[in-house]
Design a protein around this motif. Structure first.
Motif, PDB file in Angstrom:
ATOM      1  N   GLU A  36      -1.334   3.692  -5.870  1.00 45.67           N
ATOM      2  CA  GLU A  36      -1.392   2.789  -4.721  1.00 45.67           C
ATOM      3  C   GLU A  36      -1.886   3.510  -3.482  1.00 45.67           C
ATOM      4  O   GLU A  36      -2.584   2.917  -2.643  1.00 45.67           O
ATOM      5  N   ARG A  37      -1.538   4.771  -3.343  1.00 44.34           N
ATOM      6  CA  ARG A  37      -1.969   5.539  -2.173  1.00 44.34           C
ATOM      7  C   ARG A  37      -3.485   5.781  -2.182  1.00 44.34           C
ATOM      8  O   ARG A  37      -4.055   6.173  -1.164  1.00 44.34           O
ATOM      9  N   LEU A  38      -4.110   5.564  -3.341  1.00 42.45           N
ATOM     10  CA  LEU A  38      -5.554   5.753  -3.475  1.00 42.45           C
ATOM     11  C   LEU A  38      -6.292   4.422  -3.596  1.00 42.45           C
ATOM     12  O   LEU A  38      -7.507   4.398  -3.808  1.00 42.45           O
ATOM     13  N   GLY A  39      -5.560   3.321  -3.480  1.00 39.60           N
ATOM     14  CA  GLY A  39      -6.194   2.011  -3.521  1.00 39.60           C
ATOM     15  C   GLY A  39      -6.441   1.464  -4.917  1.00 39.60           C
ATOM     16  O   GLY A  39      -7.320   0.620  -5.106  1.00 39.60           O
ATOM     17  N   PHE A  40      -5.648   1.916  -5.895  1.00 39.61           N
ATOM     18  CA  PHE A  40      -5.768   1.409  -7.264  1.00 39.61           C
ATOM     19  C   PHE A  40      -4.489   0.671  -7.652  1.00 39.61           C
ATOM     20  O   PHE A  40      -3.389   1.113  -7.312  1.00 39.61           O
ATOM     21  N   TYR A  41      -4.648  -0.418  -8.410  1.00 38.64           N
ATOM     22  CA  TYR A  41      -3.523  -1.283  -8.739  1.00 38.64           C
ATOM     23  C   TYR A  41      -3.570  -1.647 -10.214  1.00 38.64           C
ATOM     24  O   TYR A  41      -4.651  -1.696 -10.819  1.00 38.64           O
ATOM     25  N   PRO A  42      -2.397  -1.905 -10.832  1.00 41.61           N
ATOM     26  CA  PRO A  42      -2.346  -2.190 -12.272  1.00 41.61           C
ATOM     27  C   PRO A  42      -3.216  -3.368 -12.684  1.00 41.61           C
ATOM     28  O   PRO A  42      -3.876  -3.341 -13.709  1.00 41.61           O
TER      29      PRO A  42
END
Length: 423
Positions: A36-42
């Motif tokens: 999430e801190r890198l802008g990626f989500y499940p």
């Protein structure tokens, strides 16, 4: 200038992630939800179909301060959900505890680092209709990406010290662009508003501090009453939200003071320091008990220091004490919020360094709700004096509660400013 800033962020990212992993040794939460801190989500699916109001509260203090505003937004916009973002695990845990009853209307995530493509992925995924930043969180790429995707940005409960203004002016080519990119600013005081305008912010209004509208939860107050019964009739001095370097002078001053049967309750601000502070207390020969090990049993006889090593119980600690010293103020760290102590009617002591809360601190002193002390020795002298003088202590507590009540209403004023921005 923002391109240079972004390039610096990319260069620093390996070090930032390494520090995140390092901090995770003591606080495992830093190793969770890293994507999430890198802008990626499940889920790769955009959530644009859900009308979303985004509130960013970096850590514990901002999250607790945001509670009245989030409650007001949930009531005013029943078809919307709240996306609550943080930067620290303790902030996230606080938000989870405060808003569990509102699931799934309140969802949580870490805010990505302030790198353009990361923030762009975040905004594309959640598709917020409004971005509300709490207190001091102004990120250049975040504001720029919001402008690019037509998401209005509001800075609320905003405060800016003279020191922060000076730092911002040194980076004016970067910070002024971000300040001008905000749709509106709700400042805590006239002085904050003036400094924010100097930084370049437009549409600045003075609304007061939302923290005055925080209502002590009944269940937490009951915990405080139960803790007080476990302590018994002993007078209690609470040292709340102490920071690194403050506990040692307090403990040293205790060795030279006539403490009688007074109990000192120390609650470090950062949970990763609980064990460290416990070692400091024991190393100075004080009899220690930890709140986490008490259960429902009475305080052990002879305990001199109770360590508040629990999360989400600050109001309970205020309810259980007789006098509250607010940490972060003995050293030049800027102080912490004294409003919660006032809200439960406790006399407040603050140190010389309260530049992050300068106006509210001075107003509390002028109202007779707080006393400023020069150092740990004077803090103990004043505390022991008030513990012995029940009438003076009760009068000061009444003034503290009246002070807190008098300044309520910032939430409604802030909500009125946000309404034209909600699409």
């Amino acid at each position: 200038m923002r391109a240079i800033y972004s390039f610096a962020w990319h260069l620093a990212l390996p070090l930032v992630l390494g520090r995140l992993w390092w901090r995770g040794r003591k606080e495992p939460g830093y190793r969770e939800h890293v994507a999430e801190r890198l802008g990626f989500y499940p889920s790769p699916v955009s959530q644009a179909r859900i009308p979303t109001l985004w509130v960013h509260a970096v850590s514990v203090g901002e999250t607790r301060a945001a509670e009245p505003l989030i409650e007001a937004l949930l009531h005013a916009y029943p078809e919307h959900r709240i996306l609550l973002t943080h930067m620290t695990p303790t902030g996230r845990a606080t938000g989870r505890a405060l808003f569990a009853r509102h699931a799934p209307r309140v969802v949580q995530s870490y805010l990505p680092y302030d790198i353009g493509w990361m923030v762009q992925r975040f905004i594309s995924h959640f598709a917020p209709r409004l971005c509300v930043l709490m207190e001091t969180e102004v990120w250049p790429n975040l504001v720029a990406q919001c402008a690019k995707q037509r998401v209005p940005v509001a800075l609320v409960n905003a405060r800016l010290s003279e020191r922060s203004l000076a730092r911002g002016q040194k980076l004016s080519a970067l910070i002024t662009e971000a300040a001008k990119g905000m749709s509106c600013v709700a400042a805590q005081t006239e002085a904050d508003a003036m400094r924010l305008k100097q930084l370049g912010a437009n549409n600045v209004h003075v609304t007061g501090s939302i923290k005055f509208d925080v209502t002590p939860p009944e269940d937490v107050l009951r915990k405080g009453a139960q803790l007080r019964r476990q302590i018994g009739a002993r007078p209690v001095l609470l040292c709340a939200s102490t920071r690194e370097g403050e506990e040692m002078p307090i403990l040293d001053a205790m060795r030279n003071a006539q403490m009688g049967n007074a109990l000192v309750l120390i609650v470090p601000r950062h949970p990763q320091r609980f064990d460290e502070v416990a070692r400091e207390i024991s190393a100075r020969g004080f009899t220690l008990q930890r709140r986490s090990q008490m259960g429902d049993t009475p305080l052990e006889a002879g305990t001199q220091v109770l360590l508040g090593d629990s999360m989400g119980e600050m109001f309970a600690y205020y309810a259980a004490c007789d006098i509250a010293f607010i940490g972060g103020s003995l050293l030049p760290l800027g102080g912490q919020n004294l409003i919660e102590a006032c809200a439960v009617g406790k006399p407040v002591l603050i140190g010389p360094h309260t530049f992050n809360f300068s106006v509210v601190s001075e107003d509390a002193i002028a109202a007779g709700a707080a006393l400023r002390i020069a150092d740990s020795e004077e803090m103990l002298r004043q505390a022991l004096r008030l513990l012995e003088d029940g009438d003076a202590r009760a009068a000061m507590g009444e003034r503290a509660q009246a002070f807190a009540q008098h300044h309520r209403g910032a939430t409604a004023r802030t909500l009125a400013l946000l309404q034209p921005l909600v699409a």
